[in-house]
Design a protein around this motif. Sequence first.
Motif, PDB file in Angstrom:
ATOM      1  N   GLN A 289      60.273  28.151  49.855  1.00 58.05           N
ATOM      2  CA  GLN A 289      59.060  27.537  49.570  1.00 58.05           C
ATOM      3  C   GLN A 289      59.449  26.471  48.582  1.00 58.05           C
ATOM      4  N   GLY A 290      59.093  25.282  48.560  1.00 59.24           N
ATOM      5  CA  GLY A 290      59.551  24.067  47.837  1.00 59.24           C
ATOM      6  C   GLY A 290      60.190  22.937  48.830  1.00 59.24           C
ATOM      7  N   GLY A 291      60.461  22.062  48.523  1.00 60.92           N
ATOM      8  CA  GLY A 291      60.969  20.938  49.204  1.00 60.92           C
ATOM      9  C   GLY A 291      62.502  20.537  49.171  1.00 60.92           C
ATOM     10  N   THR A 292      63.133  21.610  49.046  1.00 60.97           N
ATOM     11  CA  THR A 292      64.805  21.506  49.499  1.00 60.97           C
ATOM     12  C   THR A 292      64.965  21.038  50.934  1.00 60.97           C
ATOM     13  N   ARG A 293      66.064  20.441  51.104  1.00 57.41           N
ATOM     14  CA  ARG A 293      66.401  20.283  52.642  1.00 57.41           C
ATOM     15  C   ARG A 293      66.501  21.485  53.431  1.00 57.41           C
ATOM     16  N   ASN A 294      67.241  22.665  52.707  1.00 57.79           N
ATOM     17  CA  ASN A 294      67.549  23.891  53.518  1.00 57.79           C
ATOM     18  C   ASN A 294      66.336  24.494  53.612  1.00 57.79           C
TER      19      ASN A 294
ATOM     20  N   LEU B 295      71.484  29.418  57.100  1.00 53.64           N
ATOM     21  CA  LEU B 295      70.999  28.560  56.081  1.00 53.64           C
ATOM     22  C   LEU B 295      70.736  29.559  54.724  1.00 53.64           C
ATOM     23  N   CYS B 296      70.422  30.642  54.921  1.00 57.22           N
ATOM     24  CA  CYS B 296      70.540  31.587  53.569  1.00 57.22           C
ATOM     25  C   CYS B 296      71.630  31.914  52.875  1.00 57.22           C
ATOM     26  N   THR B 297      72.632  31.393  53.478  1.00 52.70           N
ATOM     27  CA  THR B 297      74.090  31.608  52.886  1.00 52.70           C
ATOM     28  C   THR B 297      74.384  30.242  51.909  1.00 52.70           C
ATOM     29  N   SER B 298      73.538  29.562  52.141  1.00 55.98           N
ATOM     30  CA  SER B 298      73.774  28.106  51.437  1.00 55.98           C
ATOM     31  C   SER B 298      73.827  28.436  49.880  1.00 55.98           C
ATOM     32  N   ALA B 299      74.187  27.490  49.037  1.00 58.52           N
ATOM     33  CA  ALA B 299      74.298  27.707  47.527  1.00 58.52           C
ATOM     34  C   ALA B 299      73.160  27.726  47.057  1.00 58.52           C
ATOM     35  N   GLU B 300      71.920  27.302  47.902  1.00 59.59           N
ATOM     36  CA  GLU B 300      70.665  27.216  47.422  1.00 59.59           C
ATOM     37  C   GLU B 300      70.251  28.692  46.985  1.00 59.59           C
TER      38      GLU B 300
END
Length: 300
Positions: A136-141, A176-181
């Motif tokens: 949830q939220g507006g980040t790209r990933n 995408l879950c492995t991204s730094a986010e």
Amino acid sequence: MNTKNIKIDLANATGEEMHPMISEAFPYRFRRMHFNPINGFSVEWHWHREVELFYITEGILEYQTPEGVYQFPAGTGGLVNAGILHRTKSGNAPDQTLQNIHIFQTDFLCNDKNSLFYQKYIEPVLTSGIDIYHFQGGTRNTKKILDRLQKSFHLNEDDFLYEMKLRQNLEEIFALCTSAEFQPRDATPGMTKMDANLKTMMFYVQENYSEKIAVSDIANAAALSERECYRLFQRFVKTSPANYLKQVRLEHAKNMLAHTDLSFTDIAMQCNLGESSYFGLQIKKETGMTPTEYRKRHRS
């Protein structure tokens, strides 16, 4: 408010949710959850070996784990990691909450734990220490994940390439879950063992709530001292084992009031809530209504 629990298939004494429709040939299952007055507004504590990837299409759904409580409004989603003890409750009652779920073993994505793909994209998610990933939220990933998630639920099972398209969407979400986010966090020291002990005790209560049991019995179910039993419940469930037992009994009693014609005396006896007069006081304290009022409200 209707407090009926949605029923799921649990393996006795372990609290593991079973998914008989998941096969070795196709270790995946789609499920649509309708939280409403007919089905119920909550799913009690359980866990499963599969990953749970979900999207909320209507309403608000609350997830609780030993780590905390998280809310997911419509248009958001999440990933419940394998083996995580959790419960869900609609935050939208008496209105409906709708949830779409992918339930799958990670073998569906990759069954070779020595492969680069597994080590780079699957293992980091499973070992991240994150109980529930929040989309949830507006980040790209996050936007990418929610886009893939929505697309995955609109695939046509009759299409020739359905299984491949489904797996591709789930693979991209995992990657995408492995991204730094989504930063991994250190697991609580000894959490695996504590989690197993907590599961054992909680489901001992759920299996034996109708019996006369003491805190010592709950602790003995996991071969723990009463002190350690108290500590685990207070730390992760935010209540005492005695209060948890009482709450389980009251939830079953409310379900019986709403969905059976049993007398108040019979319900009190089956839920081990004492004499009918004491039972009435406890229901009044819990719901603000007498048993008669509660039954009438939930039959209308």
